[in-house]
Design a protein around this motif. Structure first.
Motif, PDB file in Angstrom:
ATOM      1  N   ASP A 251      38.912 -65.435   1.794  1.00 55.17           N
ATOM      2  CA  ASP A 251      39.257 -65.504   0.379  1.00 55.17           C
ATOM      3  C   ASP A 251      39.552 -64.118  -0.180  1.00 55.17           C
ATOM      4  O   ASP A 251      39.857 -63.970  -1.361  1.00 55.17           O
ATOM      5  CB  ASP A 251      38.140 -66.177  -0.421  1.00 55.17           C
ATOM      6  CG  ASP A 251      36.815 -65.419  -0.339  1.00 55.17           C
ATOM      7  OD1 ASP A 251      36.750 -64.398   0.376  1.00 55.17           O
ATOM      8  OD2 ASP A 251      35.851 -65.856  -0.987  1.00 55.17           O
ATOM      9  N   GLU A 252      39.442 -63.096   0.665  1.00 53.19           N
ATOM     10  CA  GLU A 252      39.794 -61.739   0.272  1.00 53.19           C
ATOM     11  C   GLU A 252      41.253 -61.411   0.597  1.00 53.19           C
ATOM     12  O   GLU A 252      41.688 -60.262   0.422  1.00 53.19           O
ATOM     13  CB  GLU A 252      38.867 -60.730   0.948  1.00 53.19           C
ATOM     14  CG  GLU A 252      37.401 -60.883   0.546  1.00 53.19           C
ATOM     15  CD  GLU A 252      36.509 -59.871   1.227  1.00 53.19           C
ATOM     16  OE1 GLU A 252      37.011 -59.084   2.042  1.00 53.19           O
ATOM     17  OE2 GLU A 252      35.300 -59.858   0.933  1.00 53.19           O
ATOM     18  N   ASN A 253      41.999 -62.388   1.071  1.00 52.82           N
ATOM     19  CA  ASN A 253      43.393 -62.161   1.437  1.00 52.82           C
ATOM     20  C   ASN A 253      44.299 -62.235   0.214  1.00 52.82           C
ATOM     21  O   ASN A 253      45.202 -63.061   0.121  1.00 52.82           O
ATOM     22  CB  ASN A 253      43.852 -63.175   2.497  1.00 52.82           C
ATOM     23  CG  ASN A 253      43.299 -62.859   3.873  1.00 52.82           C
ATOM     24  OD1 ASN A 253      42.702 -61.810   4.086  1.00 52.82           O
ATOM     25  ND2 ASN A 253      43.483 -63.775   4.801  1.00 52.82           N
ATOM     26  N   PHE A 254      44.039 -61.368  -0.765  1.00 46.44           N
ATOM     27  CA  PHE A 254      44.947 -61.267  -1.904  1.00 46.44           C
ATOM     28  C   PHE A 254      45.854 -60.053  -1.771  1.00 46.44           C
ATOM     29  O   PHE A 254      46.743 -59.843  -2.588  1.00 46.44           O
ATOM     30  CB  PHE A 254      44.179 -61.245  -3.237  1.00 46.44           C
ATOM     31  CG  PHE A 254      43.016 -60.303  -3.283  1.00 46.44           C
ATOM     32  CD1 PHE A 254      43.201 -58.973  -3.591  1.00 46.44           C
ATOM     33  CD2 PHE A 254      41.735 -60.762  -3.042  1.00 46.44           C
ATOM     34  CE1 PHE A 254      42.128 -58.108  -3.643  1.00 46.44           C
ATOM     35  CE2 PHE A 254      40.647 -59.906  -3.103  1.00 46.44           C
ATOM     36  CZ  PHE A 254      40.849 -58.562  -3.400  1.00 46.44           C
ATOM     37  N   VAL A 255      45.647 -59.246  -0.754  1.00 46.21           N
ATOM     38  CA  VAL A 255      46.567 -58.181  -0.373  1.00 46.21           C
ATOM     39  C   VAL A 255      46.635 -58.165   1.146  1.00 46.21           C
ATOM     40  O   VAL A 255      45.723 -58.643   1.821  1.00 46.21           O
ATOM     41  CB  VAL A 255      46.128 -56.792  -0.901  1.00 46.21           C
ATOM     42  CG1 VAL A 255      46.172 -56.743  -2.413  1.00 46.21           C
ATOM     43  CG2 VAL A 255      44.737 -56.428  -0.395  1.00 46.21           C
ATOM     44  N   CYS A 256      47.701 -57.615   1.671  1.00 44.63           N
ATOM     45  CA  CYS A 256      47.812 -57.413   3.112  1.00 44.63           C
ATOM     46  C   CYS A 256      47.565 -55.936   3.420  1.00 44.63           C
ATOM     47  O   CYS A 256      47.750 -55.072   2.567  1.00 44.63           O
ATOM     48  CB  CYS A 256      49.193 -57.841   3.611  1.00 44.63           C
ATOM     49  SG  CYS A 256      49.509 -59.616   3.456  1.00 44.63           S
TER      50      CYS A 256
END
Length: 244
Positions: free
Chosen positions: A113-118
């Motif tokens: 759920d921390e995949n809001f940036v690459c």
């Protein structure tokens, strides 16, 4: 009327169902709570509305749906939760119905759920495809000096990419300038000191200057060897100077 009710007898007017409630029948005595994944956005509603993709409601009697947070998405309507973005994808804003691929030069290596940036590929690595889970190391003879690279560059003439090295941030010179006082190479990013060259790009080893030629260590690049001047000679290969 649908959307209204009378919970006691002899009411002058029916009451509107509250937010999060509905009733489809006329002459109703009470309203029903909206199920999970549905809501009402006004009083007096005859039915509940579906939460749209990118939104959810996890409890009954909801007056509105909640946007999926950054790093999560939901492609289905009438949803009670959102899903973490998988590896190689991200959701940069809330309310997304689908996670999107990481761009070239970037990666995500786990579902979270921390995949809001690459993440940017570090120097010495690259990612040529969208949606990458990992970055690839530059091949021998190539390098990438910058983070976020989507390709590696060929080492130029006079330089090599050593196969045994773990990083490919830069290429190594085929020889180094020497310190005038100590006689030691001025840089650690060198393959050798004198008598070597490389006249091709994208190579992993330096070449020895043939007999009759030399390559000095007064410059970093060594794209070619020089012919010994008249009256001088180099009887063996890999010489930094010619002899009298």
């Amino acid at each position: 009327l649908p959307g209204r009710y009378a919970d006691v007898v002899q009411l002058a007017n029916c009451k509107d169902c509250n937010l999060g409630f509905y009733v489809t029948d006329s002459f109703a005595k009470k309203c029903k709570g909206c199920a999970r994944g549905r809501f009402t956005d006004a009083v007096g509603m005859p039915k509940c509305l579906d939460c749209s993709p990118g939104y959810y409601s996890k409890a009954i009697k909801y007056a509105n749906c909640t946007a999926c947070p950054k790093g999560r998405a939901q492609i289905q309507s009438v949803s009670i939760s959102c899903n973490d973005c998988p590896a190689g994808k991200y959701a940069p804003v809330s309310g997304m119905s689908m996670c999107i691929d990481c761009n070239v030069g970037y990666y995500n290596n786990k579902q979270s759920d921390e995949n809001f940036v690459c993440n940017e590929c570090p120097s010495g690595f690259y990612s040529a495809d969208k949606g990458s889970k990992l970055c690839d190391q530059c091949d021998s003879g190539k390098y990438s000096a910058n983070v976020g690279s989507y390709l590696c560059s060929l080492c130029p003439q006079g330089y090599i990419g050593v196969a045994a090295e773990q990083t490919r941030e830069e290429c190594r010179s085929c020889h180094c300038p020497l310190d005038a006082t100590t006689g030691q190479p001025l840089s650690s990013d060198c393959s050798t000191t004198e008598g070597m060259y490389q006249n091709e790009i994208g190579q992993t080893e330096c070449k020895e200057c043939p007999s009759g030629y030399f390559s000095t260590s007064n410059t970093m690049a060594a794209p070619e060897c020089a012919l010994c001047a008249p009256g001088l000679y180099a009887d063996v290969a890999a010489q930094g100077t010619c002899k009298f």
